[in-house]
Design a protein around this motif. Structure first.
Motif, PDB file in Angstrom:
ATOM      1  N   HIS A  49       0.806  -1.227   0.000  1.00 41.33           N
ATOM      2  CA  HIS A  49       0.000   0.000   0.000  1.00 41.33           C
ATOM      3  C   HIS A  49       0.836   1.272   0.000  1.00 41.33           C
ATOM      4  CE1 HIS A  49      -4.058  -1.631   0.445  1.00 41.33           C
ATOM      5  NE2 HIS A  49      -3.529  -2.568   1.216  1.00 41.33           N
ATOM      6  N   GLY A  50       2.152   1.151   0.178  1.00 43.99           N
ATOM      7  CA  GLY A  50       2.990   2.343   0.273  1.00 43.99           C
ATOM      8  C   GLY A  50       2.911   3.002   1.633  1.00 43.99           C
ATOM      9  N   TRP A  51       2.571   2.237   2.675  1.00 36.67           N
ATOM     10  CA  TRP A  51       2.488   2.751   4.034  1.00 36.67           C
ATOM     11  C   TRP A  51       3.835   2.572   4.717  1.00 36.67           C
ATOM     12  CZ3 TRP A  51      -2.373  -0.633   5.266  1.00 36.67           C
ATOM     13  CH2 TRP A  51      -3.468  -0.152   4.550  1.00 36.67           C
ATOM     14  N   GLN A  52       4.191   3.498   5.578  1.00 29.23           N
ATOM     15  CA  GLN A  52       5.454   3.428   6.316  1.00 29.23           C
ATOM     16  C   GLN A  52       5.199   2.877   7.712  1.00 29.23           C
ATOM     17  OE1 GLN A  52       7.195   7.243   7.143  1.00 29.23           O
ATOM     18  NE2 GLN A  52       8.936   6.348   8.191  1.00 29.23           N
ATOM     19  N   ILE A  53       5.930   1.839   8.079  1.00 36.05           N
ATOM     20  CA  ILE A  53       5.843   1.307   9.434  1.00 36.05           C
ATOM     21  C   ILE A  53       6.873   2.048  10.286  1.00 36.05           C
ATOM     22  CG2 ILE A  53       6.249  -0.706  10.901  1.00 36.05           C
ATOM     23  CD1 ILE A  53       5.039  -2.408   8.720  1.00 36.05           C
ATOM     24  N   VAL A  54       6.388   2.694  11.334  1.00 35.48           N
ATOM     25  CA  VAL A  54       7.239   3.448  12.240  1.00 35.48           C
ATOM     26  C   VAL A  54       7.691   2.553  13.390  1.00 35.48           C
ATOM     27  CG1 VAL A  54       7.329   5.436  13.796  1.00 35.48           C
ATOM     28  CG2 VAL A  54       6.091   5.604  11.625  1.00 35.48           C
ATOM     29  N   VAL A  66       2.580   1.073  14.714  1.00 37.20           N
ATOM     30  CA  VAL A  66       2.426   2.488  14.358  1.00 37.20           C
ATOM     31  C   VAL A  66       2.755   2.578  12.881  1.00 37.20           C
ATOM     32  CG1 VAL A  66       3.192   4.857  14.720  1.00 37.20           C
ATOM     33  CG2 VAL A  66       3.031   3.285  16.665  1.00 37.20           C
ATOM     34  N   VAL A  67       1.767   3.002  12.111  1.00 39.07           N
ATOM     35  CA  VAL A  67       1.886   3.028  10.654  1.00 39.07           C
ATOM     36  C   VAL A  67       1.458   4.388  10.143  1.00 39.07           C
ATOM     37  CG1 VAL A  67      -0.428   2.036  10.361  1.00 39.07           C
ATOM     38  CG2 VAL A  67       1.246   1.784   8.532  1.00 39.07           C
ATOM     39  N   LYS A  68       2.109   4.832   9.055  1.00 42.73           N
ATOM     40  CA  LYS A  68       1.781   6.113   8.433  1.00 42.73           C
ATOM     41  C   LYS A  68       1.189   5.832   7.052  1.00 42.73           C
ATOM     42  CE  LYS A  68       4.228   9.635   9.932  1.00 42.73           C
ATOM     43  NZ  LYS A  68       5.282  10.635  10.036  1.00 42.73           N
ATOM     44  N   PRO A  69      -0.143   5.804   6.969  1.00 37.49           N
ATOM     45  CA  PRO A  69      -0.798   5.538   5.686  1.00 37.49           C
ATOM     46  C   PRO A  69      -1.096   6.833   4.928  1.00 37.49           C
ATOM     47  CG  PRO A  69      -2.436   5.584   7.396  1.00 37.49           C
ATOM     48  CD  PRO A  69      -1.099   5.877   8.051  1.00 37.49           C
ATOM     49  N   HIS A  70      -1.671   6.689   3.760  1.00 36.55           N
ATOM     50  CA  HIS A  70      -2.168   7.818   2.986  1.00 36.55           C
ATOM     51  C   HIS A  70      -3.469   8.287   3.635  1.00 36.55           C
ATOM     52  CE1 HIS A  70      -3.971  10.036  -0.353  1.00 36.55           C
ATOM     53  NE2 HIS A  70      -2.735  10.166  -0.817  1.00 36.55           N
ATOM     54  N   PRO A  71      -3.793   9.578   3.608  1.00 35.42           N
ATOM     55  CA  PRO A  71      -5.013  10.053   4.265  1.00 35.42           C
ATOM     56  C   PRO A  71      -6.304   9.487   3.676  1.00 35.42           C
ATOM     57  CG  PRO A  71      -3.899  11.856   3.127  1.00 35.42           C
ATOM     58  CD  PRO A  71      -2.988  10.677   3.069  1.00 35.42           C
ATOM     59  N   LYS A  72      -6.263   8.929   2.471  1.00 39.26           N
ATOM     60  CA  LYS A  72      -7.484   8.338   1.911  1.00 39.26           C
ATOM     61  C   LYS A  72      -7.830   7.013   2.589  1.00 39.26           C
ATOM     62  CE  LYS A  72      -5.175   5.797  -1.772  1.00 39.26           C
ATOM     63  NZ  LYS A  72      -4.925   5.647  -3.177  1.00 39.26           N
TER      64      LYS A  72
END
Length: 140
Positions: A49-54, A66-72
């Protein structure tokens, strides 16, 4: 967590979710090879998905992510993507998970937003908008 603003067409964002979920009945089944494979699967789904795992911590009876996804992507979508994908693969690869549990994950999860700015800071910013606004058009 340091601020890392990401961009996409029409958006700039710094959004993070803290997601926690547990195996059904909170059984301590997430250890050894199951834990290692679960971590691989979580990283694979995030990459897809192109999400960043922090941050990721797999405990015997729960998962912290803790993950940084797209706002959609809504928090429920993010949680369910990880839970569904990992359950499918882990139950196919580890027979003891199928025999011990009717489903791998409980239906519930916890999610909270995380970021570099506190809720109090945002509230103070909003409440002082008129104090900081430039005087335009001769109006006071």
């Amino acid at each position: 967590m340091t601020r890392q603003v990401r961009t996409s067409p029409g958006a700039a964002y710094d959004l993070g979710y803290h997601v926690v979920w547990c195996p059904k009945y909170r059984r301590p089944v997430l250890d050894g090879p199951v834990k290692a494979r679960l971590e691989e699967l979580i990283h694979a789904k995030a990459d897809e998905h192109g999400w960043q795992i922090v941050a990721l911590e797999v405990m015997p009876d729960h998962v912290h992510l803790v993950v940084k996804p797209h706002p959609k992507n809504s928090p429920s979508y993010v949680a369910n993507q990880f839970k569904g994908f990992t359950s499918h693969h882990l139950r196919a690869e580890f027979a003891h998970l199928r025999s011990q549990l009717p489903t791998l994950w409980s239906r519930s999860y916890f999610v909270a937003t995380v970021g570099a700015v506190s809720a109090e800071t945002v509230q103070r910013y909003i409440e002082t908008q008129y104090e900081r606004a430039p005087k335009v058009g001769g109006r006071a």
